[in-house]
Design a protein around this motif. Structure first.
Motif, PDB file in Angstrom:
ATOM      1  N   GLY A  73       0.816  -1.213   0.000  1.00 20.82           N
ATOM      2  CA  GLY A  73       0.000   0.000   0.000  1.00 20.82           C
ATOM      3  C   GLY A  73       0.849   1.263   0.000  1.00 20.82           C
ATOM      4  N   LEU A  74       1.993   1.206   0.677  1.00 17.00           N
ATOM      5  CA  LEU A  74       2.892   2.371   0.713  1.00 17.00           C
ATOM      6  C   LEU A  74       3.585   2.599  -0.620  1.00 17.00           C
ATOM      7  CD1 LEU A  74       4.723   2.063   4.173  1.00 17.00           C
ATOM      8  CD2 LEU A  74       3.020   3.752   3.506  1.00 17.00           C
ATOM      9  N   ILE A  75       3.981   1.518  -1.299  1.00 21.78           N
ATOM     10  CA  ILE A  75       4.808   1.682  -2.496  1.00 21.78           C
ATOM     11  C   ILE A  75       4.085   1.419  -3.811  1.00 21.78           C
ATOM     12  CG2 ILE A  75       6.898   1.119  -1.204  1.00 21.78           C
ATOM     13  CD1 ILE A  75       6.862  -1.643  -2.595  1.00 21.78           C
ATOM     14  N   LYS A  76       2.800   1.109  -3.782  1.00 18.61           N
ATOM     15  CA  LYS A  76       2.096   0.722  -5.014  1.00 18.61           C
ATOM     16  C   LYS A  76       2.137   1.793  -6.097  1.00 18.61           C
ATOM     17  CE  LYS A  76      -2.544   2.098  -3.814  1.00 18.61           C
ATOM     18  NZ  LYS A  76      -3.895   1.711  -3.540  1.00 18.61           N
ATOM     19  N   ASP A  77       2.143   3.062  -5.708  1.00 23.13           N
ATOM     20  CA  ASP A  77       2.171   4.130  -6.704  1.00 23.13           C
ATOM     21  C   ASP A  77       3.520   4.207  -7.422  1.00 23.13           C
ATOM     22  OD1 ASP A  77      -0.434   4.806  -6.095  1.00 23.13           O
ATOM     23  OD2 ASP A  77       0.166   6.269  -4.575  1.00 23.13           O
ATOM     24  N   LYS A  78       4.555   3.653  -6.816  1.00 18.50           N
ATOM     25  CA  LYS A  78       5.877   3.673  -7.410  1.00 18.50           C
ATOM     26  C   LYS A  78       6.156   2.445  -8.262  1.00 18.50           C
ATOM     27  CE  LYS A  78       7.794   6.380  -3.595  1.00 18.50           C
ATOM     28  NZ  LYS A  78       6.667   6.533  -2.732  1.00 18.50           N
ATOM     29  N   LEU A  79       5.279   1.446  -8.195  1.00 14.71           N
ATOM     30  CA  LEU A  79       5.460   0.203  -8.939  1.00 14.71           C
ATOM     31  C   LEU A  79       4.851   0.305 -10.324  1.00 14.71           C
ATOM     32  CD1 LEU A  79       4.525  -2.335  -6.118  1.00 14.71           C
ATOM     33  CD2 LEU A  79       6.808  -1.746  -6.919  1.00 14.71           C
ATOM     34  N   PRO A  80       5.443  -0.412 -11.298  1.00 15.16           N
ATOM     35  CA  PRO A  80       4.818  -0.416 -12.644  1.00 15.16           C
ATOM     36  C   PRO A  80       3.549  -1.258 -12.611  1.00 15.16           C
ATOM     37  CG  PRO A  80       6.723  -1.882 -12.571  1.00 15.16           C
ATOM     38  CD  PRO A  80       6.665  -1.181 -11.233  1.00 15.16           C
TER      39      PRO A  80
END
Length: 159
Positions: A151-158
């Motif tokens: 949830g913290l890093i999902k926006d940074k993942l492709p």
């Protein structure tokens, strides 16, 4: 679009029910969960040994259970679409089309490795703990932590 249609596309999700239920009304979910937990225990699908048999290709038991669940799911979705079935609250059920993403392969592999290593997938964790396998609390906490990190890093993942 009406207000209800606009509400359906918000962060709640397209199929989020808009009827608010009391805590007592949610008791039915606890009862169904306990029932499913008992079924999981009696069917031995939460057994670490059964899961290891599956991953070592030594038994058909788990494949039969999973295959049956897939068949029931396919038939259920077909019937929901064909018969235009609604929720208990009378709301339309909309099944959104899914698009393939290579991240699903990586996620599936990670899930499978975790399942093979721990002998637990997220569904039956609570049933395993309920049978006295308290070491599964480590798996539960790890699953929660992994979900939180995603949830913290999902926006940074492709995606």
């Amino acid at each position: 679009m009406s207000n209800l249609e606009n509400k359906n596309t918000d962060s709640e999700g397209i199929n989020a029910s808009h009827k608010k239920e009391t805590a007592f009304a949610n008791l039915k979910y606890l009862i169904v969960g306990i029932f499913f937990g008992i079924v999981f225990v009696k069917a031995e699908i939460i057994s670490w040994f059964r899961i290891q048999e599956m991953f070592h290709l030594q038994s058909f038991h788990m494949y039969g259970v999973i295959g049956s669940a897939v068949a029931v799911g396919v038939i259920s979705v077909f019937m929901i679409k064909k018969l235009n079935i609604k929720t208990l609250q009378g709301e339309k059920i909309e099944i959104q089309p899914k698009t393939f993403n290579k991240g699903q392969i990586y996620g599936g592999l990670m899930f499978g490795f975790g399942w093979a290593i721990t002998g637990a997938c997220p569904g039956p964790l609570f049933a395993q703990i309920g049978t006295g396998a308290t070491v599964i609390v480590v798996t539960l906490v790890s699953a929660i932590a992994g979900t939180w990190v995603y949830g913290l890093i999902k926006d940074k993942l492709p995606h």
